[in-house]
Motif scaffolding. Sequence first.
Motif, PDB file in Angstrom:
ATOM      1  N   ARG A  17     -41.966  45.407  10.455  1.00  0.00           N
ATOM      2  CA  ARG A  17     -40.813  46.142  11.997  1.00  0.00           C
ATOM      3  C   ARG A  17     -39.396  45.609  10.871  1.00  0.00           C
ATOM      4  N   ARG A  18     -39.145  44.754  10.332  1.00  0.00           N
ATOM      5  CA  ARG A  18     -37.859  44.488   9.620  1.00  0.00           C
ATOM      6  C   ARG A  18     -37.263  45.330   8.338  1.00  0.00           C
ATOM      7  N   ARG A  19     -38.391  45.894   8.078  1.00  0.00           N
ATOM      8  CA  ARG A  19     -37.492  46.888   7.155  1.00  0.00           C
ATOM      9  C   ARG A  19     -37.320  48.525   7.688  1.00  0.00           C
ATOM     10  N   LEU A  20     -37.705  48.537   8.662  1.00  0.00           N
ATOM     11  CA  LEU A  20     -37.715  49.784  10.103  1.00  0.00           C
ATOM     12  C   LEU A  20     -35.955  49.136  10.796  1.00  0.00           C
ATOM     13  N   ARG A  21     -35.963  47.854  10.804  1.00  0.00           N
ATOM     14  CA  ARG A  21     -34.192  47.292  11.100  1.00  0.00           C
ATOM     15  C   ARG A  21     -33.601  48.253  10.244  1.00  0.00           C
ATOM     16  N   SER A  22     -33.954  47.369   8.795  1.00  0.00           N
ATOM     17  CA  SER A  22     -32.626  47.752   8.224  1.00  0.00           C
ATOM     18  C   SER A  22     -32.158  49.018   7.585  1.00  0.00           C
ATOM     19  N   ARG A  23     -33.501  49.896   7.805  1.00  0.00           N
ATOM     20  CA  ARG A  23     -33.498  51.076   7.319  1.00  0.00           C
ATOM     21  C   ARG A  23     -32.495  52.051   8.109  1.00  0.00           C
ATOM     22  N   ILE A  24     -32.673  51.489   9.333  1.00  0.00           N
ATOM     23  CA  ILE A  24     -31.381  51.509  10.886  1.00  0.00           C
ATOM     24  C   ILE A  24     -30.183  51.267  10.901  1.00  0.00           C
ATOM     25  N   ILE A  25     -30.101  50.073   9.941  1.00  0.00           N
ATOM     26  CA  ILE A  25     -28.554  49.717   9.555  1.00  0.00           C
ATOM     27  C   ILE A  25     -28.460  50.410   8.425  1.00  0.00           C
ATOM     28  N   LEU A  26     -28.823  50.478   7.927  1.00  0.00           N
ATOM     29  CA  LEU A  26     -28.708  51.023   6.213  1.00  0.00           C
ATOM     30  C   LEU A  26     -28.239  52.864   6.529  1.00  0.00           C
ATOM     31  N   SER A  27     -29.052  53.187   7.503  1.00  0.00           N
ATOM     32  CA  SER A  27     -29.078  54.903   7.757  1.00  0.00           C
ATOM     33  C   SER A  27     -27.199  54.672   8.398  1.00  0.00           C
ATOM     34  N   PHE A  28     -27.077  53.423   9.443  1.00  0.00           N
ATOM     35  CA  PHE A  28     -25.936  54.346  10.974  1.00  0.00           C
ATOM     36  C   PHE A  28     -24.341  53.907   9.233  1.00  0.00           C
ATOM     37  N   ALA A  29     -24.679  52.940   8.063  1.00  0.00           N
ATOM     38  CA  ALA A  29     -23.530  52.582   7.026  1.00  0.00           C
ATOM     39  C   ALA A  29     -23.751  53.205   6.802  1.00  0.00           C
ATOM     40  N   LEU A  30     -24.355  54.136   5.726  1.00  0.00           N
ATOM     41  CA  LEU A  30     -24.379  55.162   4.811  1.00  0.00           C
ATOM     42  C   LEU A  30     -23.983  56.686   5.652  1.00  0.00           C
ATOM     43  N   LEU A  31     -24.375  56.970   6.629  1.00  0.00           N
ATOM     44  CA  LEU A  31     -23.567  57.876   7.463  1.00  0.00           C
ATOM     45  C   LEU A  31     -22.051  57.267   7.459  1.00  0.00           C
ATOM     46  N   GLY A  32     -21.553  56.372   7.899  1.00  0.00           N
ATOM     47  CA  GLY A  32     -20.254  56.260   8.117  1.00  0.00           C
ATOM     48  C   GLY A  32     -19.095  55.932   7.001  1.00  0.00           C
ATOM     49  N   PHE A  33     -19.870  55.816   6.029  1.00  0.00           N
ATOM     50  CA  PHE A  33     -19.837  55.814   4.024  1.00  0.00           C
ATOM     51  C   PHE A  33     -19.126  57.183   3.986  1.00  0.00           C
ATOM     52  N   VAL A  34     -20.042  57.956   4.287  1.00  0.00           N
ATOM     53  CA  VAL A  34     -21.037  59.249   3.924  1.00  0.00           C
ATOM     54  C   VAL A  34     -19.150  59.874   4.233  1.00  0.00           C
ATOM     55  N   LEU A  35     -19.653  59.893   5.567  1.00  0.00           N
ATOM     56  CA  LEU A  35     -18.468  61.202   6.446  1.00  0.00           C
ATOM     57  C   LEU A  35     -17.064  60.434   6.334  1.00  0.00           C
ATOM     58  N   THR A  36     -16.402  58.742   6.334  1.00  0.00           N
ATOM     59  CA  THR A  36     -15.420  58.678   5.894  1.00  0.00           C
ATOM     60  C   THR A  36     -15.050  59.215   4.530  1.00  0.00           C
ATOM     61  N   LEU A  37     -15.970  58.913   3.662  1.00  0.00           N
ATOM     62  CA  LEU A  37     -15.458  59.801   1.643  1.00  0.00           C
ATOM     63  C   LEU A  37     -15.382  60.841   2.365  1.00  0.00           C
ATOM     64  N   LEU A  38     -15.948  62.263   3.003  1.00  0.00           N
ATOM     65  CA  LEU A  38     -15.402  63.634   3.018  1.00  0.00           C
ATOM     66  C   LEU A  38     -14.550  63.019   3.896  1.00  0.00           C
ATOM     67  N   LEU A  39     -14.071  63.085   4.702  1.00  0.00           N
ATOM     68  CA  LEU A  39     -12.752  62.766   5.530  1.00  0.00           C
ATOM     69  C   LEU A  39     -11.576  62.725   4.376  1.00  0.00           C
ATOM     70  N   ALA A  40     -11.806  61.511   3.765  1.00  0.00           N
ATOM     71  CA  ALA A  40     -10.441  61.211   3.024  1.00  0.00           C
ATOM     72  C   ALA A  40     -10.459  61.835   2.177  1.00  0.00           C
ATOM     73  N   PHE A  41     -11.616  62.344   0.899  1.00  0.00           N
ATOM     74  CA  PHE A  41     -11.796  63.698  -0.116  1.00  0.00           C
ATOM     75  C   PHE A  41     -10.604  64.786   1.001  1.00  0.00           C
ATOM     76  N   SER A  42     -10.938  65.560   1.765  1.00  0.00           N
ATOM     77  CA  SER A  42     -10.502  66.197   2.647  1.00  0.00           C
ATOM     78  C   SER A  42      -9.315  66.164   2.856  1.00  0.00           C
ATOM     79  N   ALA A  43      -8.946  64.981   3.482  1.00  0.00           N
ATOM     80  CA  ALA A  43      -7.377  65.099   3.376  1.00  0.00           C
ATOM     81  C   ALA A  43      -6.755  64.330   2.416  1.00  0.00           C
ATOM     82  N   ASN A  44      -7.169  63.756   1.302  1.00  0.00           N
ATOM     83  CA  ASN A  44      -6.658  64.026  -0.386  1.00  0.00           C
ATOM     84  C   ASN A  44      -6.056  65.146  -1.072  1.00  0.00           C
ATOM     85  N   TRP A  45      -7.623  66.334  -0.159  1.00  0.00           N
ATOM     86  CA  TRP A  45      -7.576  67.943  -0.970  1.00  0.00           C
ATOM     87  C   TRP A  45      -6.417  68.673  -0.091  1.00  0.00           C
ATOM     88  N   VAL A  46      -6.403  68.201   0.890  1.00  0.00           N
ATOM     89  CA  VAL A  46      -5.518  69.013   1.709  1.00  0.00           C
ATOM     90  C   VAL A  46      -4.069  69.158   1.321  1.00  0.00           C
TER      91      VAL A  46
END
Length: 452
Positions: A17-46
């Motif tokens: 159960r704890r690993r499942l909760r950790s995976r959910i938290i990690l998934s949100f963190a990675l999703l936010g990091f990846v999307l923000t990083l892509l947005l930053a990269f796109s904005a810088n490229w544009v």
Amino acid sequence: MPPAEPIRRTSRAVKVRRRLRSRIILSFALLGFVLTLLLAFSANWVRNRVEEDIVIDAMSRNINEYQRRFFESNGKQRDLPIQQWRAFVFTPDKFDQLKVEEPDWWDLPDGLHRLNGIDEDGEPFNYALTVRKTPQAWFFLAYNTTESARGKEKFNNSLIAVVVVFTALSLLIGWWSASKVMSPVSELASRLRAYRGSSDPQPLAPHFPEDEVGELAQALDDYSDRLTDVVQRDREFNADVSHELRTPLAVIRGSVELMLSRSDLDEKTKARLQRIQRAEQQGTDLISALLLLSRSERGHGNTDVARVVEQLLESHRAQLGSKALVLRMEGKCGRVVDAPEAALSVALGNLIGNAVKYTKQGEVVVRLLADGVEVIDSGPGLSAEDAARLFERGYRGSHAGHSQGGGIGLSIVSRLCALYGWQVNVRPGEVTGVIATLSFLPRADTDTDSST
């Protein structure tokens, strides 16, 4: 089943159960990091692409204008009144001057180039240079991009800060979402743990809404009902079988005792009746032990180990016939175990019975120890495969041959040991034969390499 087993399973469930909760938290963190990083990269490229296009367009228009003014004024107008821009023109008679003043410009082709330089104060700066070479003159238009580079660096730093902030925000959202998602699961696990050991568990589904967790609770309720029915039917069947088998055994016992009380029996008939009596006692003990195993109930009693060993040896001596085998007991032990005599008799009876069965000649020694019993024989020994699989249900050793038995004796011994917390171990003898050890020490105090 040992008492510690449910605790280990519960601990494992909590970790999952704890690993499942950790995976959910990690998934949100990675999703936010990846999307923000892509947005930053796109904005810088544009930003870089737009800035590059603007610079190229502006410098192209200005150098065209500079060239036009130069030729219209017959080389007299050399100034281009635009801030942050510097224009240079070199006619063929000044090419040597170009080699001296700006040697890096000499071999540059037409187009836009990014260069570095040193200003009057010795500070490095960046500039963009547009080159236009004609037979009549070479035109150079320089644009100072130092401030633009500094602005780009600030912009990149801001993007990094945005990535960090939004990643942290995603982590917080993930933690909050995981807590909300896992809350009903945690409640379900808590209610399941509260029902541990209960003979009448209450339904789980009414405590949860009709969602995925509610469906899981309903499925657990259905499974619990089916499992309860199976266990109840199994217990009733075992009790009925035990009762039905005890009745004819009791009749056999009474009849044998009545016949043995007669004084006109010859020795041969008396010996046969005594053999029937021992078989009846073994059957009664086995039924009692199996009934305890089926209920997973640990019976109690004050059973003298030495007395049970003596009875078993005496029973086997009467069945040896002409077999050249000596059965004897070594040591003196006043050990009394908290178990019914039937359970101990079945456990030791299987170990001694196997030793007697597979030993053609020599001796079988039952050695009484302070914390257990050793059964030592001089038989054919034990192979590596037999040692690894001896306690498996239905497995018959390589020396079984055409002997009777279904290979469940040692399996029953193993289950009895698990029920009472004993230890059983079978290993090859020092020279020949096999040494079987039954230890009465609790599991926590015994070696971990026992074969239960």
